[in-house]
Design a protein around this motif. Structure first.
Motif, PDB file in Angstrom:
ATOM      1  N   VAL A 257      51.381  95.483  19.064  1.00  0.00           N
ATOM      2  CA  VAL A 257      50.059  94.731  18.546  1.00  0.00           C
ATOM      3  C   VAL A 257      50.207  93.144  18.812  1.00  0.00           C
ATOM      4  N   ASP A 258      51.474  93.051  18.645  1.00  0.00           N
ATOM      5  CA  ASP A 258      51.759  91.298  19.035  1.00  0.00           C
ATOM      6  C   ASP A 258      51.491  91.069  20.477  1.00  0.00           C
ATOM      7  N   TYR A 259      52.102  91.645  21.261  1.00  0.00           N
ATOM      8  CA  TYR A 259      52.125  91.191  22.652  1.00  0.00           C
ATOM      9  C   TYR A 259      50.700  91.599  23.471  1.00  0.00           C
ATOM     10  N   LEU A 260      50.135  92.426  22.692  1.00  0.00           N
ATOM     11  CA  LEU A 260      48.728  92.736  23.196  1.00  0.00           C
ATOM     12  C   LEU A 260      47.844  91.556  22.998  1.00  0.00           C
ATOM     13  N   ALA A 261      48.036  91.139  21.779  1.00  0.00           N
ATOM     14  CA  ALA A 261      47.345  90.046  21.286  1.00  0.00           C
ATOM     15  C   ALA A 261      47.512  88.820  21.990  1.00  0.00           C
ATOM     16  N   PHE A 262      48.789  88.555  22.353  1.00  0.00           N
ATOM     17  CA  PHE A 262      49.283  87.432  23.153  1.00  0.00           C
ATOM     18  C   PHE A 262      48.627  87.544  24.753  1.00  0.00           C
ATOM     19  N   ALA A 263      48.587  88.651  25.116  1.00  0.00           N
ATOM     20  CA  ALA A 263      48.259  88.975  26.588  1.00  0.00           C
ATOM     21  C   ALA A 263      46.885  88.731  26.707  1.00  0.00           C
ATOM     22  N   CYS A 264      45.931  88.903  25.818  1.00  0.00           N
ATOM     23  CA  CYS A 264      44.677  89.051  25.610  1.00  0.00           C
ATOM     24  C   CYS A 264      43.931  87.512  25.590  1.00  0.00           C
ATOM     25  N   ALA A 265      45.111  86.652  24.844  1.00  0.00           N
ATOM     26  CA  ALA A 265      44.667  85.223  24.651  1.00  0.00           C
ATOM     27  C   ALA A 265      45.165  84.615  25.961  1.00  0.00           C
TER      28      ALA A 265
END
Length: 294
Positions: A257-265
């Protein structure tokens, strides 16, 4: 972490002028921005455009030791149409230098030592580079397939083989729809992503949806993240920054959930700039990911 990126490096020719590009090069630059030791394996012509590309790579802090130079074919170029902010259309010259990447033992050793090996479908359009890719896949520890359909430069047969070789796959929603259609599989991401993972034995599969964010299937669970609202300059390189961020987070052991958010940003931040490889930092990306929705 060390990550080797294999494939095309070229010039994107835009109405405003030329810019360095090619998905593997863009991914390598953003991996470097996010603190990874990124290596690019490619080929340029022994010409002025090739020399400029080598200077660009070196200026970004990335080694050119694995970029071959050829006498026979010119450095690659692509005409990019950016009239639609959300969908870039490419006209890709063929054949060019990166169609002829030659295998050697040094490349095999680099890939064997790397934590991950990133490759796409475009470089597999030519027999020479495709054969080199297939040999390097035998050495890779973690195979990351960046599906990158550029008609007419791909085939179902080759893409299917690359999916079979992959551990992690990143693709966009158009590519997901086309691949599932090949196999008569469900098209909705909630069912298509786990189907792809099971069909090809994938550790993770991620679909990007432009302004609508992304979805990730890994460890038997679906993660979804909405898009980050930004003012778009152009989307060139956004998917490449997304992949670089996704991969660095995953290799660092972060929660999905954290690295997906980082990737989208990361993808959204790059879209606020013109060009594929603005000098962004992980701190800027984290700040955008943490910002409250407008």
């Amino acid at each position: 972490m060390t990550i080797a990126c294999f494939g095309e490096m070229l010039w994107d020719v835009l109405p405003t002028g030329k810019q360095p590009g090619g998905a593997p090069l863009n991914v390598a630059v953003h991996l470097h921005n996010f603190g990874a030791d990124a290596q690019i394996i490619s080929r340029v012509g022994r010409d002025d455009l090739g020399a400029e590309l080598l200077d660009f790579v070196a200026a970004k802090g990335i080694s050119t030791a694995y970029v071959q130079q050829g006498e026979t074919h010119l450095t690659g170029a692509v005409k990019a149409n950016v009239s639609d902010n959300n969908e870039v259309v490419y006209k890709i010259v063929q054949p060019v230098a990166w169609d002829y990447i030659q295998y050697d033992d040094a490349l095999g050793e680099l890939v064997a030592a790397a934590d991950a090996f990133v490759f796409g479908s475009l470089v597999a359009r030519s027999p020479a580079s495709r054969d080199t890719l297939y040999q390097l896949l035998e050495h890779a520890r973690l195979r990351v397939f960046d599906v990158n359909f550029r008609a007419p430069h791909y085939s179902r047969e080759v893409v299917t083989y690359l999916l079979q070789q992959a551990d992690v796959v990143k693709l966009n929603h158009h590519e997901l729809a086309e691949i599932t259609d090949w196999f008569g599989a469900p098209a909705a991401e909630e069912t298509a992503l786990p189907w792809l993972a099971e069909r090809f034995g994938l550790q993770a599969v991620c679909v990007t949806k432009g302004a609508d964010g992304a979805a990730l299937w890994t460890d038997g669970q679906l993660y979804q993240r909405p898009g980050v609202p930004v003012t778009v300059q152009d989307t060139i390189g956004s998917g490449d920054a997304f992949l670089a961020a996704l991969l660095t987070g995953r290799l660092a052991g972060q929660a999905p959930v954290d690295y997906l958010a980082f990737a989208c940003a990361a993808g959204a931040l790059v879209a606020t700039y013109q060009g594929a490889t603005p000098a962004i930092s992980a701190a800027q990306v984290r700040a955008l990911a943490a910002a409250p929705a407008a």
